[in-house]
Design an enzyme around this catalytic site. Structure first.
Site: not given
Ligand code: F6P
Length: 327
Positions: A26, A106, A132, A256
């Site tokens: 976009a 984020g 998140d 996820q």
């Molecule tokens: O901020 C997204 C996230 O997936 C969180 O939910 C999780 O704590 C973190 O990133 C995991 O980070 P990494 O990919 O560095 O393990």
């Protein structure tokens, strides 16, 4: 009126989120429509410091609306946290003639953008993207819906086997220090209990809840715990010890974060990407695109970063009511 902004950069930073590609698309397509050139910066702030870039056009973003991950890659950069690192990044911006930058990620990503813009002459706009959904200033962050749907689908599978064996499932959901994903997923999957970092919890209450459900005739139990709320393994051991139930732990983890974005994520990302370029073209800077009252708008980046995140309290109350606990 022709915009003074002639060339912008776009990057994705922090943990990836489904829909980031839709946002990049976009940004590029809206920029092209405004006669603005777009440079894709690979690997977030790290790539900017290293000049890891490519010119983008209508075709470089074809067929990415539906793909998970980020074609621009993502990385974390310690160097960009330093004044010297940001000076290097700015030198690259000048070298390649960037008037503005769209930072998709984020609030940590935006903090980097804000520091860069405070020290140097560059316009920055942030787009919220993290599974998140822990961004206080925006009702929605790109990736949340896809991550929630992926988690719910996994939990539905787990329920089948828990039901067959009359077991207890302890499912750890991502979310960093926030419980939004866990709470939302718990409502969508009909969990027996949900444990989130924002609410004080006591393992004894989880046991009481399981006992009450048992007395009511239920024979399998689905307990969801946000990763920031405590140890899923310890909780499972405790449940087994106190109830005799076989308790199995499933950490949903990075599964996820992947997958094709849902329609909601594609649409939100497209709206937000459009908005980001529109405001840059209008000459705005230090802004963050946000969703507020189901509308896309923008707000001051400093204010956005400093808006406290809160969970949706009503969902917490409703999830208790679903297991007969009126609070
Ligand atoms: O901020 C997204 C996230 O997936 C969180 O939910 C999780 O704590 C973190 O990133 C995991 O980070 P990494 O990919 O560095 O393990």
């Amino acid at each position: 009126m022709e915009s003074a902004v002639k060339r912008i950069g776009v990057l994705t930073s922090g943990g990836d989120a489904p829909g980031m590609n839709a946002a990049v698309r976009a940004v590029v397509r809206t920029a092209v429509a405004h006669n603005i050139e777009v440079v894709g910066i690979k690997r977030g702030w790290k790539g900017l410091i290293q000049g890891d870039i490519e010119l983008m056009n209508l075709h470089s973003v074809a067929h990415i609306l539906e793909s998970g991950g980020t074609i621009l890659y993502t990385a974390r950069s310690d160097e960009f946290r330093t004044v010297e690192g940001r000076a290097k990044a700015y030198n690259i911006c000048k070298l390649i003639g960037l008037d503005g930058l769209v930072a998709i990620g984020g609030d940590g990503t935006w903090a980097g953008a804000l520091a860069l813009a405070s020290e140097h002459d560059i316009s920055v706009v942030g787009i919220p993207a993290t599974i998140d959904n822990d961004i206080g200033c925006s009702e929605y962050s790109i990736g949340f819906d896809t991550a929630a749907n992926t988690a719910v689908s996994c939990i539905d599978h787990l329920r089948d086997t828990m039901q067959s064996h009359e077991r207890c499932s302890v499912i750890e959901v991502m979310g960093h220090n926030a419980g939004d994903l866990a709470q939302y997923v718990a409502l969508a999957s009909g969990a027996t209990d949900v444990i989130i970092p924002e609410k004080k919890w006591n393992p004894e209450e989880v046991i009481n809840n399981i006992r009450n459900r048992r007395l009511a005739g239920f024979t399998h139990f689905m307990i969801i715990i946000a990763e920031g709320a405590g140890s899923s393994a310890e909780l499972a051991d405790y449940i087994h010890e106190k109830t005799g139930l076989t308790a199995r732990v499933t950490v949903l983890g990075h599964v996820q974060r992947g997958g094709s974005p849902t329609a909601r994520d594609r649409v939100m990302a497209t709206r937000m990407g459009y908005w980001a370029v529109k405001i840059l073209a209008e000459g705005k800077t230090n802004r963050v695109v946000v969703s507020k009252d189901h509308r896309i708008t923008d707000m001051d980046m400093f204010e956005a970063i400093n808006t406290k995140h809160e969970i949706y309290e009503a969902d917490h109350i409703i999830s208790r009511a679903m297991v007969g606990d009126l609070i």
